[in-house]
Design a protein around this motif. Structure first.
Motif, PDB file in Angstrom:
ATOM      1  N   LYS A 111      42.617 -68.945  62.164  1.00 33.00           N
ATOM      2  CA  LYS A 111      41.207 -69.482  62.349  1.00 33.00           C
ATOM      3  C   LYS A 111      41.316 -71.100  62.557  1.00 33.00           C
ATOM      4  O   LYS A 111      42.014 -71.613  61.641  1.00 33.00           O
ATOM      5  CB  LYS A 111      40.077 -69.118  61.291  1.00 33.00           C
ATOM      6  N   ILE A 112      40.926 -71.453  63.615  1.00 36.61           N
ATOM      7  CA  ILE A 112      41.214 -72.998  63.770  1.00 36.61           C
ATOM      8  C   ILE A 112      40.161 -73.790  62.811  1.00 36.61           C
ATOM      9  O   ILE A 112      39.014 -73.507  62.900  1.00 36.61           O
ATOM     10  CB  ILE A 112      40.923 -73.428  65.202  1.00 36.61           C
ATOM     11  N   PRO A 113      40.819 -74.458  61.971  1.00 39.53           N
ATOM     12  CA  PRO A 113      39.704 -75.167  60.993  1.00 39.53           C
ATOM     13  C   PRO A 113      38.912 -76.489  61.778  1.00 39.53           C
ATOM     14  O   PRO A 113      39.569 -76.886  62.943  1.00 39.53           O
ATOM     15  CB  PRO A 113      40.798 -75.852  60.145  1.00 39.53           C
ATOM     16  N   PRO A 114      37.734 -76.691  61.418  1.00 40.05           N
ATOM     17  CA  PRO A 114      37.286 -77.865  62.161  1.00 40.05           C
ATOM     18  C   PRO A 114      37.868 -79.106  61.956  1.00 40.05           C
ATOM     19  O   PRO A 114      38.399 -79.415  60.886  1.00 40.05           O
ATOM     20  CB  PRO A 114      35.942 -77.855  61.415  1.00 40.05           C
ATOM     21  N   ARG A 163      48.804 -73.332  56.597  1.00 41.85           N
ATOM     22  CA  ARG A 163      47.903 -73.024  55.433  1.00 41.85           C
ATOM     23  C   ARG A 163      46.458 -73.140  56.074  1.00 41.85           C
ATOM     24  O   ARG A 163      45.556 -72.062  55.712  1.00 41.85           O
ATOM     25  CB  ARG A 163      48.019 -73.631  54.492  1.00 41.85           C
ATOM     26  N   ASP A 164      46.293 -74.213  56.594  1.00 40.90           N
ATOM     27  CA  ASP A 164      44.734 -74.643  57.122  1.00 40.90           C
ATOM     28  C   ASP A 164      44.141 -73.584  58.226  1.00 40.90           C
ATOM     29  O   ASP A 164      43.125 -73.272  58.298  1.00 40.90           O
ATOM     30  CB  ASP A 164      44.574 -76.135  57.574  1.00 40.90           C
ATOM     31  N   PHE A 165      45.486 -73.161  58.969  1.00 38.66           N
ATOM     32  CA  PHE A 165      45.098 -72.260  60.184  1.00 38.66           C
ATOM     33  C   PHE A 165      45.113 -70.861  59.744  1.00 38.66           C
ATOM     34  O   PHE A 165      45.060 -69.955  60.804  1.00 38.66           O
ATOM     35  CB  PHE A 165      46.005 -72.716  61.461  1.00 38.66           C
ATOM     36  N   ARG A 166      45.410 -70.790  58.429  1.00 38.99           N
ATOM     37  CA  ARG A 166      45.926 -69.144  58.102  1.00 38.99           C
ATOM     38  C   ARG A 166      46.772 -68.565  59.244  1.00 38.99           C
ATOM     39  O   ARG A 166      46.734 -67.435  59.743  1.00 38.99           O
ATOM     40  CB  ARG A 166      44.530 -68.442  58.031  1.00 38.99           C
ATOM     41  N   ARG A 182      45.908 -75.558  67.963  1.00 37.64           N
ATOM     42  CA  ARG A 182      44.375 -75.628  68.522  1.00 37.64           C
ATOM     43  C   ARG A 182      44.316 -75.373  70.152  1.00 37.64           C
ATOM     44  O   ARG A 182      43.153 -75.104  70.583  1.00 37.64           O
ATOM     45  CB  ARG A 182      43.894 -76.908  68.118  1.00 37.64           C
ATOM     46  N   ARG A 238      49.754 -79.085  64.919  1.00 37.90           N
ATOM     47  CA  ARG A 238      48.399 -78.726  64.763  1.00 37.90           C
ATOM     48  C   ARG A 238      47.907 -78.884  66.129  1.00 37.90           C
ATOM     49  O   ARG A 238      46.754 -77.854  66.354  1.00 37.90           O
ATOM     50  CB  ARG A 238      47.729 -80.040  63.920  1.00 37.90           C
TER      51      ARG A 238
END
Length: 363
Positions: free
Chosen positions: A351-354, A161-164, A125, A121
Motif C-alpha cells: 500500500k502506498i503511504p500518503p 516497511r512503510d509500503f508494506r 510510488r 520511495r
C-alpha cells in the motif's frame, strides 16, 4: 615501494593487512597498471590501503533481472564495492565498470548511495509499479562496516516497511541485528526473510578468506537473535569451496539449525572474469598445498574451464563431484529438519503511504 612488489604485481603484506586481494590489477575497462621502481635504493614507507568512500546520486535503485537461476526479479544495492574483502566474491568484476580494480579497489574504494531511500520511495510510488519480493544484498553486502555510520540500508528498510513491501536480505554482517526493530514487525506480516551466509566454521580460514567479516560463531549468534525475534532465517552455505570447505557442509547446516535457522541453500564457488586470477593468487599464498586440487575440481565441474557462466549451470556446476555435494547437502538438511524451499512472501499488503500534500480520500 619494494623491488619485489613492482616486479611481481603483488602488494606487500603489511600494506594490505586485513584485506583479501593480494594485488590491484586493472579491470577489463581500465588502462594497464604497472608500478615502476624509481631506481633509487632508498627505503620508502608505503601507506597501507585505507577505506575511501565517495557518494553517488542514483537515477534509479531498483535493478531488474530475468535470470532463471534467481528466485527474485528485482534488487537494490545501497553500496558499490564491499569492505568485507571476501576473496571469492563473484561481485568483484562489477567494480571494473567504474574504472576501478576488482582487486584491492573493490575492498577499499567504496561508493555509497545516500539518496537511495528517497529514490526507492519514488520508484515504489510509480503508477505502473507491480509489487514482488525485492532483494537487498545480491551484489555487495548491505551490512558491511560503513553501514554502521551511513545507515542507508536501514533507511531503505524503513521505506519498504512503510509500503508494506516484501523484502529478502542477504548478508554476512551481524549489523542486521540492529534493525530487528524494523524486521520483526515485518516478519509478523510475512514481509521479510533473511539469509545469513556461512562459508566455514573454521575461524582461521574465515579470517583469511573473508578478512573483515564477523567470525562464523558470531554469524550463528546473529541467526539465533533473528530467529528468537520471529524473523525467518535461511543459512546460505556459500560458496562451497572444493577441497577446502566442502567437508563442512553437514556441520554448517547442523550448527545453523541449532541456532534457529528454518531453511538452507548452497552455491558452489564461482570464479567469473577477474575473480579467477585473484582467487588463484590467494590459493598460492594461503593454501599452496591444496591449490591444484581445488582448481582441478572446479574445472572438472565446468568443462575444463575455471568458470562456465551458463544459466542453470553456473551456480553449482555439473558432473559427479557436483552431484555428490548436492546429495550431501540434501541429506544434511533432512537430518537437521531444514527446508530447501520456503513459502513466498506476501505481496497483497502493499500500500502506498500518503505523502505530505496528497489529497485524502473521502472514503
Amino acid at each position: 615501494m619494494s623491488q619485489a612488489e613492482t616486479q611481481s604485481g603483488f602488494i606487500d603484506r603489511d600494506r594490505r593487512r586485513g584485506r583479501g586481494a593480494a594485488s590491484n590489477a586493472a579491470g577489463r575497462f581500465d588502462l594497464a597498471r604497472q608500478e615502476e621502481h624509481d631506481g633509487w635504493d632508498i627505503p620508502e614507507d608505503r601507506p597501507s590501503f585505507v577505506t575511501e568512500v565517495r557518494e553517488e546520486v542514483p537515477k534509479s535503485v531498483i535493478t531488474y533481472n530475468r535470470s532463471p537461476d534467481l528466485p527474485f526479479d528485482r534488487s537494490i544495492n545501497p553500496y558499490r564495492g564491499c569492505e568485507h574483502g571476501c576473496i571469492y566474491c563473484f561481485a568483484r568484476p562489477s567494480h571494473a565498470y567504474l574504472g576501478l580494480s576488482p582487486g584491492l579497489d573493490f575492498e577499499t574504494r567504496l561508493v555509497a548511495r545516500p539518496q537511495a531511500p528517497e529514490v526507492l520511495r519514488r520508484e515504489l510510488r510509480a503508477k505502473g509499479y507491480k509489487v514482488a519480493t525485492l532483494a537487498i544484498g545480491t551484489n555487495t553486502d548491505p551490512y558491511q562496516p560503513i553501514e554502521r555510520d551511513r545507515e542507508i540500508t536501514r533507511a531503505c528498510l524503513q521505506v519498504l516497511r512503510d509500503f508494506r513491501h516484501p523484502v529478502g536480505i542477504v548478508t554476512k554482517g551481524t549489523l542486521v541485528e540492529r534493525d530487528i526493530d524494523i524486521l520483526a514487525p515485518m516478519a509478523e506480516q510475512g514481509l521479510v526473510r533473511v539469509g545469513i551466509s556461512v562459508t566455514t566454521l573454521d575461524d582461521d580460514l574465515s579470517r583469511r578468506m573473508e578478512p573483515r567479516v564477523p567470525l562464523p560463531r558470531r554469524r550463528l549468534a546473529a541467526i539465533r537473535r533473528l530467529a528468537e525475534a520471529g524473523i525467518p532465517v535461511r543459512v546460505m552455505v556459500s560458496p562451497v569451496v572444493p577441497g577446502l570447505t566442502d567437508q563442512e557442509v553437514d556441520a554448517i547446516v547442523a550448527a545453523a539449525a541449532e541456532a534457529g535457522a528454518d531453511a538452507a541453500s548452497w552455491i558452489m564457488l564461482r570464479l567469473p572474469r577477474e575473480v579467477s586470477p585473484l582467487w588463484q593468487d590467494w590459493l598460492a599464498e594461503h593454501e599452496p598445498g591444496r591449490a591444484a586440487k581445488v582448481m582441478a575440481r572446479l574445472r572438472e565441474m565446468h568443462g575444463g574451464r575455471d568458470y562456465d557462466p551458463r544459466w542453470g549451470h553456473r551456480m553449482r556446476g555439473e558432473g559427479e563431484y557436483a552431484e555428490i555435494v548436492g546429495k550431501r547437502f540434501k541429506a544434511a538438511c533432512r537430518r537437521a529438519g531444514l527446508r530447501e524451499r520456503t513459502a513466498g512472501l506476501r505481496t497483497d499488503l502493499f500500500k502506498i503511504p500518503p505523502m505530505p500534500g496528497d489529497q485524502l480520500s473521502l472514503f
